[in-house]
Design a protein around this motif. Structure first.
Motif, PDB file in Angstrom:
ATOM      1  N   LEU A 104       0.817  -1.211   0.000  1.00  0.00           N
ATOM      2  CA  LEU A 104       0.000   0.000   0.000  1.00  0.00           C
ATOM      3  C   LEU A 104       0.854   1.266   0.000  1.00  0.00           C
ATOM      4  O   LEU A 104       0.852   2.026  -0.944  1.00  0.00           O
ATOM      5  N   TYR A 105       1.644   1.471   1.073  1.00  0.00           N
ATOM      6  CA  TYR A 105       2.494   2.663   1.187  1.00  0.00           C
ATOM      7  C   TYR A 105       3.549   2.419   2.260  1.00  0.00           C
ATOM      8  O   TYR A 105       3.421   1.510   3.100  1.00  0.00           O
ATOM      9  N   PRO A 106       4.634   3.236   2.264  1.00  0.00           N
ATOM     10  CA  PRO A 106       5.713   3.036   3.251  1.00  0.00           C
ATOM     11  C   PRO A 106       5.206   3.184   4.676  1.00  0.00           C
ATOM     12  O   PRO A 106       4.305   3.988   4.949  1.00  0.00           O
ATOM     13  N   ASP A 107       5.786   2.396   5.551  1.00  0.00           N
ATOM     14  CA  ASP A 107       5.434   2.453   6.970  1.00  0.00           C
ATOM     15  C   ASP A 107       6.299   3.515   7.643  1.00  0.00           C
ATOM     16  O   ASP A 107       7.427   3.264   8.041  1.00  0.00           O
ATOM     17  N   LYS A 108       5.790   4.728   7.770  1.00  0.00           N
ATOM     18  CA  LYS A 108       6.551   5.843   8.328  1.00  0.00           C
ATOM     19  C   LYS A 108       6.706   5.751   9.847  1.00  0.00           C
ATOM     20  O   LYS A 108       7.504   6.470  10.434  1.00  0.00           O
ATOM     21  N   THR A 109       5.950   4.870  10.470  1.00  0.00           N
ATOM     22  CA  THR A 109       6.052   4.721  11.923  1.00  0.00           C
ATOM     23  C   THR A 109       7.234   3.840  12.318  1.00  0.00           C
ATOM     24  O   THR A 109       7.620   3.790  13.479  1.00  0.00           O
ATOM     25  N   SER A 110       7.816   3.117  11.349  1.00  0.00           N
ATOM     26  CA  SER A 110       8.936   2.223  11.633  1.00  0.00           C
ATOM     27  C   SER A 110      10.242   2.999  11.496  1.00  0.00           C
ATOM     28  O   SER A 110      10.763   3.191  10.404  1.00  0.00           O
ATOM     29  N   LYS A 111      10.810   3.438  12.615  1.00  0.00           N
ATOM     30  CA  LYS A 111      12.030   4.238  12.604  1.00  0.00           C
ATOM     31  C   LYS A 111      13.263   3.382  12.333  1.00  0.00           C
ATOM     32  O   LYS A 111      14.192   3.813  11.672  1.00  0.00           O
ATOM     33  N   ASN A 112      13.282   2.163  12.883  1.00  0.00           N
ATOM     34  CA  ASN A 112      14.451   1.291  12.726  1.00  0.00           C
ATOM     35  C   ASN A 112      14.524   0.678  11.335  1.00  0.00           C
ATOM     36  O   ASN A 112      15.594   0.316  10.866  1.00  0.00           O
ATOM     37  N   SER A 113      13.386   0.537  10.690  1.00  0.00           N
ATOM     38  CA  SER A 113      13.367  -0.070   9.350  1.00  0.00           C
ATOM     39  C   SER A 113      12.581   0.827   8.405  1.00  0.00           C
ATOM     40  O   SER A 113      11.394   0.599   8.154  1.00  0.00           O
ATOM     41  N   PRO A 114      13.211   1.912   7.893  1.00  0.00           N
ATOM     42  CA  PRO A 114      12.492   2.850   7.030  1.00  0.00           C
ATOM     43  C   PRO A 114      12.039   2.248   5.712  1.00  0.00           C
ATOM     44  O   PRO A 114      11.225   2.831   5.012  1.00  0.00           O
ATOM     45  N   ARG A 115      12.566   1.092   5.358  1.00  0.00           N
ATOM     46  CA  ARG A 115      12.188   0.483   4.087  1.00  0.00           C
ATOM     47  C   ARG A 115      11.057  -0.539   4.263  1.00  0.00           C
ATOM     48  O   ARG A 115      10.881  -1.405   3.427  1.00  0.00           O
ATOM     49  N   LYS A 116      10.313  -0.416   5.349  1.00  0.00           N
ATOM     50  CA  LYS A 116       9.155  -1.290   5.542  1.00  0.00           C
ATOM     51  C   LYS A 116       7.927  -0.692   4.871  1.00  0.00           C
ATOM     52  O   LYS A 116       7.780   0.521   4.775  1.00  0.00           O
ATOM     53  N   TRP A 117       7.055  -1.587   4.405  1.00  0.00           N
ATOM     54  CA  TRP A 117       5.824  -1.163   3.746  1.00  0.00           C
ATOM     55  C   TRP A 117       4.616  -1.766   4.448  1.00  0.00           C
ATOM     56  O   TRP A 117       4.665  -2.909   4.907  1.00  0.00           O
ATOM     57  N   LEU A 118       3.551  -0.978   4.507  1.00  0.00           N
ATOM     58  CA  LEU A 118       2.273  -1.497   5.009  1.00  0.00           C
ATOM     59  C   LEU A 118       1.586  -2.213   3.853  1.00  0.00           C
ATOM     60  O   LEU A 118       1.455  -1.669   2.754  1.00  0.00           O
ATOM     61  N   CYS A 119       1.164  -3.449   4.118  1.00  0.00           N
ATOM     62  CA  CYS A 119       0.571  -4.285   3.068  1.00  0.00           C
ATOM     63  C   CYS A 119      -0.765  -4.830   3.536  1.00  0.00           C
ATOM     64  O   CYS A 119      -0.978  -5.086   4.731  1.00  0.00           O
ATOM     65  N   ARG A 120      -1.656  -5.037   2.571  1.00  0.00           N
ATOM     66  CA  ARG A 120      -2.947  -5.665   2.865  1.00  0.00           C
ATOM     67  C   ARG A 120      -2.894  -7.109   2.401  1.00  0.00           C
ATOM     68  O   ARG A 120      -2.595  -7.392   1.237  1.00  0.00           O
ATOM     69  N   CYS A 121      -3.173  -8.019   3.309  1.00  0.00           N
ATOM     70  CA  CYS A 121      -3.193  -9.442   2.983  1.00  0.00           C
ATOM     71  C   CYS A 121      -4.553  -9.813   2.404  1.00  0.00           C
ATOM     72  O   CYS A 121      -5.556  -9.131   2.653  1.00  0.00           O
ATOM     73  N   ASP A 122      -4.598 -10.861   1.636  1.00  0.00           N
ATOM     74  CA  ASP A 122      -5.856 -11.309   1.032  1.00  0.00           C
ATOM     75  C   ASP A 122      -6.893 -11.689   2.086  1.00  0.00           C
ATOM     76  O   ASP A 122      -8.097 -11.694   1.799  1.00  0.00           O
ATOM     77  N   CYS A 123      -6.401 -11.987   3.289  1.00  0.00           N
ATOM     78  CA  CYS A 123      -7.335 -12.347   4.365  1.00  0.00           C
ATOM     79  C   CYS A 123      -7.950 -11.107   5.003  1.00  0.00           C
ATOM     80  O   CYS A 123      -8.864 -11.209   5.819  1.00  0.00           O
ATOM     81  N   GLY A 124      -7.433  -9.906   4.644  1.00  0.00           N
ATOM     82  CA  GLY A 124      -7.972  -8.656   5.167  1.00  0.00           C
ATOM     83  C   GLY A 124      -7.070  -7.955   6.161  1.00  0.00           C
ATOM     84  O   GLY A 124      -7.254  -6.767   6.439  1.00  0.00           O
ATOM     85  N   ASN A 125      -6.089  -8.645   6.720  1.00  0.00           N
ATOM     86  CA  ASN A 125      -5.191  -8.043   7.703  1.00  0.00           C
ATOM     87  C   ASN A 125      -4.213  -7.066   7.065  1.00  0.00           C
ATOM     88  O   ASN A 125      -3.821  -7.231   5.911  1.00  0.00           O
ATOM     89  N   ILE A 126      -3.806  -6.053   7.820  1.00  0.00           N
ATOM     90  CA  ILE A 126      -2.774  -5.100   7.416  1.00  0.00           C
ATOM     91  C   ILE A 126      -1.512  -5.412   8.212  1.00  0.00           C
ATOM     92  O   ILE A 126      -1.563  -5.572   9.435  1.00  0.00           O
TER      93      ILE A 126
END
Length: 268
Positions: free
Chosen positions: A138-160
């Motif tokens: 979906l978009y970069p996870d800006k709340t993750s300070k230690n891992s700036p290259r993390k992304w928020l993703c939507r799973c087919d089951c509905g979880n983020i």
């Protein structure tokens, strides 16, 4: 050691004017370089060829560079060399296709280590709306300070969930974790149907044939078959061909009827 008089002789860019011993007892020479400088240099450095100038030759070599003017490297076009040096290499002024001007070491351009001002990496890091297994980025996870290259993703089951971009690209993470809760193995009487139906050979198998292994103590090949929780010994053979035939015979007599009986479960 035989004394050798080198006064009046030329070595590289150096003309030997005089020779004497310094206060430590070492033989040194007063030399005049072709650039005009006069310098005291150890005699053995001159005769061995280690020193060929007053230092101007080294400086001249350091300033030499391959002309990269107007050459393109990835998205970068080398414009002109600067007065900057890094580790003895010329730093070039370059223009990126995006319009930004940057300074890059010539060696990095030639080796392909630097191909843009940084915009190429940013574009490759943008995986928005790309699918990885059961995950949609979906978009970069800006709340993750230690891992700036993390992304928020939507799973087919509905979880983020938040996943690193490297784990998405290399296939290590394909879901929010819901896939781990599913049981894909079909166990019948202690035998995994998927395993015995597969022709895949273990990486540790030196023979390249499933169920055949080398026994170094007797310099022989052993054939075995594991079925319904029991390991069946099929014999020890002098050559790999005989061991393979024993294994294939057991597969034909034991494994194949079992797979045929339950083949419908493999297709579900």
């Amino acid at each position: 050691m035989t004394y050798k008089n080198i006064v009046g002789k030329q070595f590289g860019l150096l003309m030997i004017l005089d020779e004497f011993k310094n206060e430590k007892g070492y033989r040194v020479c007063r030399c005049q370089c072709e650039c005009g400088n006069i310098k005291i240099i150890y005699k053995n450095n001159i005769t061995s060829g280690r020193t060929k100038s007053c230092g101007c030759l080294e400086d001249r070599n350091r300033r030499r560079f391959v002309d990269l003017s107007n050459r393109t490297f990835g998205r970068l076009k080398a414009v002109a060399p600067t007065d900057q040096r890094k580790d003895g290499y010329v730093v070039w002024e370059c223009i990126c296709k995006c319009g930004k001007t940057v300074h890059v070491v010539g060696r990095n351009l030639i080796r392909g280590e630097t191909k843009s001002c940084g915009c190429l990496l940013k574009e490759r890091s943008n995986i928005s709306n790309q699918r990885f297994g059961h995950l949609l980025a979906l978009y970069p996870d800006k709340t993750s300070k230690n891992s700036p290259r993390k992304w928020l993703c939507r799973c087919d089951c509905g979880n983020i969930c938040s996943v690193s971009i490297s784990n998405l690209r290399n296939g290590h993470t394909k879901s929010c974790g819901c896939l781990q809760d599913k049981e894909y193995r079909t166990l019948i009487d202690g035998t995994c149907l998927e395993v015995i139906a597969s022709s895949k050979v273990s990486k540790n198998n030196r023979s390249g044939i499933k169920g055949v292994s080398y026994y170094s103590k007797t310099n022989s090949w052993i054939a075995t078959l594991t079925f319904k929780g029991k390991r069946h010994y099929l014999g020890e053979y002098d050559n790999i061909t005989a061991a393979a035939k024993a294994r294939w015979k057991a597969e034909e007599e034991i494994i194949k009827p079992f797979i045929d009986e339950h083949r419908h479960l493999l297709n579900t």
